[in-house]
Design an enzyme around this catalytic site. Structure first.
Site, PDB file in Angstrom:
ATOM      1  N   HIS A 156       1.876   5.129   5.671  1.00 19.11           N
ATOM      2  CA  HIS A 156       2.591   4.007   6.296  1.00 19.11           C
ATOM      3  C   HIS A 156       2.105   2.667   5.736  1.00 19.11           C
ATOM      4  O   HIS A 156       2.249   1.621   6.366  1.00 19.11           O
ATOM      5  CB  HIS A 156       2.434   4.014   7.828  1.00 19.11           C
ATOM      6  CG  HIS A 156       2.625   5.365   8.432  1.00 19.11           C
ATOM      7  ND1 HIS A 156       3.860   5.894   8.723  1.00 19.11           N
ATOM      8  CD2 HIS A 156       1.723   6.335   8.769  1.00 19.11           C
ATOM      9  CE1 HIS A 156       3.728   7.113   9.221  1.00 19.11           C
ATOM     10  NE2 HIS A 156       2.441   7.412   9.255  1.00 19.11           N
ATOM     11  N   SER A 286       4.971 -16.672 -14.497  1.00 19.47           N
ATOM     12  CA  SER A 286       5.831 -17.558 -13.709  1.00 19.47           C
ATOM     13  C   SER A 286       5.960 -18.889 -14.430  1.00 19.47           C
ATOM     14  O   SER A 286       4.987 -19.413 -14.983  1.00 19.47           O
ATOM     15  CB  SER A 286       5.238 -17.773 -12.304  1.00 19.47           C
ATOM     16  OG  SER A 286       5.902 -18.839 -11.643  1.00 19.47           O
TER      17      SER A 286
END
Length: 484
Positions: A156, A286
């Site tokens: 999870h 970026s």
């Protein structure tokens, strides 16, 4: 690319990403030269079986003009006739005038369209399989190298028990081995359509050979052999069953699911700074944030894999909606879905080859994350050690419970490090096992059989899956450059 091409949309699958081999495999030159080869082998087979109208000169002219396709003539003919196959029959006839009267003799359009598509899928799978084997081999080496390195497992996406970096890689590897087997099976199952006529009855060929069924069957077998297939589909309508396309695209789409899951896992691990894809010296992550190292290869794998998964639906619906012996509503869809499925698979494989070739692991970051969670996992071991030293299990449980909650509160509320073990070391109750704590907290004692599972899996299932590709792998599978 010519400047004039800049005025027309071009699929980035071919113009930007795909390998030269796969882009050529679905090109017009490959397609239409394959049509001409199919007309040639049909004429050769018919002549071999006794048709007198097919001369040696006709065969020679056909053989001399397999590749010099006049696309200007073909385009004008298709515009006039509204039929691509007949346009190319006419164009081939102009190049080989002695054969003009016998090109396509007895055949229907699907003789060249379906058989050429089966050839292109076959050749496409022959490009895919060695690349996939290379990906499996590279990831297998990574798994073996890191089979002993403990890492925090997640369920999870919450901290769970420890595993190893190599064991986690085998989960990815297992999916890819399944893909290798599935795609290999599809390649082996692929057959030729052969010569079947307009509705699959071979009626036109029965007329051509005066009702001689043996000759018609021999013609089908000869054409199939000359086209490079071990067998033909025994029954067809006008087309071969579109379930064949679905079978192929299902396996490619299944690989897409594997690739998406793997790339997503690596992206999550990159966020944790535990594992990264290769990052080149001058690469920019970026345009605004100079410090960033974005997992752009894995992001592209996910992006393209979603497209690959979506293409399977095209094949499903096309197979479902065919009427009786055939309808033409399959054609335009298949011109897009089949080539794009192969091009996309090829691109994703190139990306995975590149990723697995240079994947970076950061053991110190992994160790630090383990150190934050392992103390809680070790509480059971601590309780067992106290009991062995003569302590009471229930009393020890309460002692460790209190200390664990105190440590957890400090981690969550103060953002501090997990100091559970420091608390154990300063709590008199635990003095009998203080000297054992380092041993009790050794991460390798928490990974179970993970290292041996990796070794066994690699030495059995992976080795078996790669055996057919051993010579290719030893020679080296070409590594394509990754485009931006």
């Amino acid at each position: 690319m010519l400047m004039a091409d800049k005025d027309r949309y071009q699929s980035p699958l071919a113009s930007r990403y795909a390998s030269t081999n796969m882009a050529y495999n679905f090109s017009d030159n490959k397609k239409f030269s394959t049509w001409r080869k199919l007309w040639l082998i049909l004429a050769k087979a018919e002549k071999q079986l006794g048709l007198k109208d097919i001369t040696d000169e006709a065969i020679e002219q056909m053989e001399s003009h397999l590749y010099d396709i006049d696309y200007t003539v073909a385009s004008a003919e298709e515009k006039r006739r509204r039929h691509d196959v007949m346009a190319h029959v006419h164009t081939f006839g102009l190049a080989a005038p002695k054969a003009a009267g016998i090109i396509h003799l007895g055949a229907t359009s699907c003789y060249v369209t379906d058989n050429s598509e089966l050839i292109m899928m076959r050749d496409g799978l022959d490009i895919v399989l060695p690349k996939l084997a290379s990906v499996v081999s590279k990831l297998g080496k990574f798994a073996r190298e890191y089979k002993d390195l403990p890492t925090l497992g997640f369920t999870h996406f919450q901290p769970a028990q420890l595993t190893t970096v190599g064991k986690r890689a085998t989960l990815w590897l297992q999916d890819l081995v399944m893909d290798l087997r599935n795609i290999s099976r599809v390649r082996q199952d692929l057959r030729c359509r052969g010569v079947k006529g307009t509705t699959g009855t071979q009626g036109s060929f029965m007329a051509l050979f005066d009702g001689d069924e043996d000759k018609v069957m021999a013609l089908d077998a000869l054409v199939t052999e000359m086209a490079g297939f071990p067998a033909a589909y025994q029954v067809t309508g006008q087309t071969y069953s579109r379930k064949v396309d679905l079978d192929v695209l299902n396996t490619l789409g299944s690989f897409g699911a594997s690739a998406h899951k793997i790339a997503t896992d690596i992206r999550l691990l990159a966020h944790l700074k535990e594992i990264e894809e290769p990052f080149e010296k001058d690469q920019i992550g970026s345009s605004a944030m100079a410090y960033k190292r974005n997992p752009m290869r894995c992001e592209r794998v996910c992006s393209l894999s979603r497209h690959l998964l979506a293409l399977v639906v095209d094949a499903q619906q096309t197979a479902a909606v065919q009427w009786l012996e055939r309808t033409l509503d399959d054609s335009a869809n298949r011109r897009i879905s089949i080539p794009e499925a192969f091009l996309t698979t090829d691109i994703v494989l190139t990306l995975l080859q590149n990723i697995f070739d240079g994947m970076v692991v950061y053991p110190q970051v992994i160790a630090r994350r383990i150190s934050q969670e392992l103390p809680f996992m070790a509480t059971e071991n601590i309780i067992m050690a106290i009991v062995k030293a003569g302590g009471d299990r229930q009393e020890c449980h309460e002692q460790i419970r209190v200390l664990s909650h105190q440590a957890a509160r400090r981690v969550k509320e103060d953002g501090a490090d997990n100091d559970l073990i420091d608390r154990v070391k300063t709590t008199e109750y635990f003095r009998p096992i203080w000297e054992q704590l380092d041993q009790l907290l050794d991460p390798k004692t928490f990974t179970g059989r993970a290292p041996s599972q990796v070794t066994r899996f690699l030495d059995t299932e992976v080795a078996e899956a790669l055996e057919p590709y051993k010579k290719l792998l030893d020679a080296g599978v070409k590594q394509e450059d990754v485009n931006v």
